[in-house]
Design an enzyme around this catalytic site. Structure first.
Site, mmCIF file in Angstrom:
data_model
loop_
_atom_site.group_PDB
_atom_site.id
_atom_site.type_symbol
_atom_site.label_atom_id
_atom_site.label_comp_id
_atom_site.label_asym_id
_atom_site.label_seq_id
_atom_site.Cartn_x
_atom_site.Cartn_y
_atom_site.Cartn_z
ATOM 1 N N SER A 128 62.099 20.952 73.589
ATOM 2 C CA SER A 128 62.189 21.948 74.646
ATOM 3 C C SER A 128 61.527 23.284 74.351
ATOM 4 O O SER A 128 62.152 24.346 74.435
ATOM 5 C CB SER A 128 63.641 22.163 75.061
ATOM 6 O OG SER A 128 63.617 22.696 76.359
ATOM 7 N N ASP A 174 68.231 21.978 79.207
ATOM 8 C CA ASP A 174 67.383 22.673 78.233
ATOM 9 C C ASP A 174 67.589 24.177 78.260
ATOM 10 O O ASP A 174 67.687 24.824 77.213
ATOM 11 C CB ASP A 174 65.903 22.353 78.478
ATOM 12 C CG ASP A 174 65.604 20.882 78.277
ATOM 13 O OD1 ASP A 174 66.495 20.148 77.803
ATOM 14 O OD2 ASP A 174 64.479 20.459 78.603
HETATM 15 P P1 ADP Z 1 58.834 20.379 75.755
HETATM 16 O O1 ADP Z 1 59.680 21.307 76.526
HETATM 17 O O2 ADP Z 1 59.519 19.078 75.442
HETATM 18 O O3 ADP Z 1 58.249 20.983 74.515
HETATM 19 P P2 ADP Z 1 57.279 20.498 78.165
HETATM 20 O O4 ADP Z 1 56.172 19.656 78.674
HETATM 21 O O5 ADP Z 1 58.504 20.605 78.974
HETATM 22 O O6 ADP Z 1 57.589 19.993 76.683
HETATM 23 O O7 ADP Z 1 56.761 21.977 77.934
HETATM 24 C C1 ADP Z 1 55.563 22.207 77.225
HETATM 25 C C2 ADP Z 1 54.736 23.208 77.991
HETATM 26 O O8 ADP Z 1 55.428 24.470 78.040
HETATM 27 C C3 ADP Z 1 53.416 23.520 77.312
HETATM 28 O O9 ADP Z 1 52.413 22.606 77.685
HETATM 29 C C4 ADP Z 1 53.138 24.933 77.833
HETATM 30 O O10 ADP Z 1 52.613 24.899 79.132
HETATM 31 C C5 ADP Z 1 54.530 25.536 77.895
HETATM 32 N N1 ADP Z 1 54.851 26.229 76.626
HETATM 33 C C6 ADP Z 1 55.859 25.936 75.790
HETATM 34 N N2 ADP Z 1 55.872 26.763 74.722
HETATM 35 C C7 ADP Z 1 54.823 27.610 74.874
HETATM 36 C C8 ADP Z 1 54.288 28.685 74.105
HETATM 37 N N3 ADP Z 1 54.818 29.056 72.947
HETATM 38 N N4 ADP Z 1 53.203 29.321 74.610
HETATM 39 C C9 ADP Z 1 52.650 28.964 75.775
HETATM 40 N N5 ADP Z 1 53.120 27.948 76.537
HETATM 41 C C10 ADP Z 1 54.182 27.267 76.104
HETATM 42 MG MG MG Z 2 60.445 20.944 78.444
#
Ligand code: ADP
Ligand code: MG
Length: 391
Positions: A128, A174
């Site tokens: 998340s 989340d």
């Molecule tokens: P998860 O929540 O399981 O890691 P998600 O697909 O829900 O996967 O979220 C990932 C997306 O969230 C990334 O592709 C990006 O768009 C955004 N994101 C998450 N963390 C960052 C970050 N540190 N900087 C920029 N965007 C982020």
């Molecule tokens: Mg996510």
């Protein structure tokens, strides 16, 4: 951090506000939140950190270290938009745009700001990073603009931004976990009433979390399908949500067409497993907790069909380790991570062996996320053994 990508390097002044928010690992209760069910997440040590400074004009400039690698560019990629002109379809900045739009529509008064984001929560790994980003940004805006946002409203605003603006139909787990959970007590959350209790991990237990290195990117359409299948099953069973069906009513699933019967069976049995897991934690019955994790994985693999061979292999390897009580896929699936409950003191070594065998067999790099390496351990291990360390 190079000067160019520090807050001052990016925006020419110092940040006014620093906030952060953790990623989360769900111990059990997977794909239950959008059916109003129960979940049991904990925070992980990895966090998303945000720096923010207000601006006079109603514009937002934002940069993320996780996307803004400027090594091959002359200038770092700073995203920019005007408040009130949020428009989806621009990648990661949609999460920030979604938040400002949701807050404005809810009647909060915001001004412009500069924002720098940096995270060690791996993106798309079932831990998340999205909620960690939302919660960290919401906390920064709450502080900057003195927003009257309590913990529940903050989590709901993050979910709404992700649902309505980003277009990911996620449940509320989340954001609640990132905002309210900690690393040693599980957050036992009723996702319908949002009532929650903290349930401590027994002292004899330790958590192990391993990232498979397979990102669940592009799984949104599968997620959407599962969500629709749950809604269709609930409608055919004449209940508001699958949360309203108990184990005693499992026989009714015989009337559902395939695969709705299996999807519903997962949600109904998973909700029961969360309640049993809470009882097992309270009774410090780790073998029972482990069996519930194993059963959850079977159900996610066979009935809900959200696992992949790499994750199944990690779970099998975990179950071969001494001191392991149980293991399962954690997060939405189609990649991501596993969560394992071990005897205290056994997690680190088990994790390293599992990651090594996985690498040899599958040829992909698994990373032990929990227990986290302290900076000292990383330094010692790099210089002494050259061993793999988490990125
Ligand atoms: P998860 O929540 O399981 O890691 P998600 O697909 O829900 O996967 O979220 C990932 C997306 O969230 C990334 O592709 C990006 O768009 C955004 N994101 C998450 N963390 C960052 C970050 N540190 N900087 C920029 N965007 C982020
Ligand atoms: Mg996510």
């Amino acid at each position: 951090m190079s000067d160019e990508t520090s807050f001052a390097g990016l925006f020419g002044r110092a940040p006014e506000i620093h906030t952060d928010a953790p990623g989360r690992v769900n111990l059990i209760g997977e794909h239950t939140d959008y059916s109003g069910g129960f979940v049991l997440p904990l925070a992980i040590p990895q966090r998303t950190r945000v720096e923010l400074a207000k601006r006079e004009e109603p514009r937002v400039r934002a940069w993320s270290a996780n996307f803004g690698d400027s090594a091959d560019r002359e200038t770092p990629e700073v995203e920019e938009y005007r408040l009130g002109e949020e428009e989806p379809g621009h990648g990661w900045i949609d999460y920030v745009q979604g938040i400002t739009e949701v807050l404005r529509h809810a009647g909060y008064t915001l001004g412009g700001f500069d924002l720098r984001v940096e995270s060690d929560v791996p993106l798309g790994s079932g831990l998340s990073s999205s909620a960690a980003l939302e919660v960290a940004v919401l906390r920064a805006l709450r502080e900057a603009y003195h927003l009257d946002l309590d913990d529940l409203r903050l989590a709901l605003a993050g979910q709404k931004a992700e649902n309505d603006f980003v277009g990911a139909p996620v449940g509320i787990m989340d954001q609640m976990a990132s905002n309210l959970a900690d690393e040693t007590t599980a957050l036992y959350l009723d996702t319908r009433s949002l009532h929650y209790e903290k349930v401590p991990l027994p002292a004899q237990a330790e958590l192990l979390v391993i990232n498979s290195g397979v990102s669940h990117r592009n799984a949104t359409s599968e997620y959407r399908t599962r969500r629709r299948e749950c809604e269709a099953a609930a409608e055919l069973l004449s209940v508001p949500q699958l949360r309203d069906v108990g184990l005693q009513d499992l026989w009714r699933l015989g009337t559902l067409p395939e695969p709705l019967d299996r999807r519903a069976r997962h949600v109904i049995t998973e909700n029961a497993r969360v309640r049993s897991a809470v009882a097992a934690l309270r009774e410090r019955d780790l073998p029972r907790l482990g069996k519930l994790l194993d059963a959850s994985h079977e159900s996610l693999r066979n009935d809900y069909e959200v696992s992949i061979p790499e994750i199944d292999r990690l779970v099998e390897l975990a179950k071969e380790e001494p001191g392991v009580f149980g293991a399962r896929l954690t997060g939405g699936g189609f990649g991501g991570s596993i969560v394992v409950v071990t005897r205290r003191g056994a997690a680190r070594e088990a994790g390293e062996r599992i990651a090594k065998r996985y690498g040899e067999e599958i040829g992909k790099q698994a990373t032990v996320m929990v227990p986290a390496y302290s900076p000292e351990t990383i330094l010692t291990r790099r210089t002494e053994t050259g061993a793999q360390t988490p990125s």
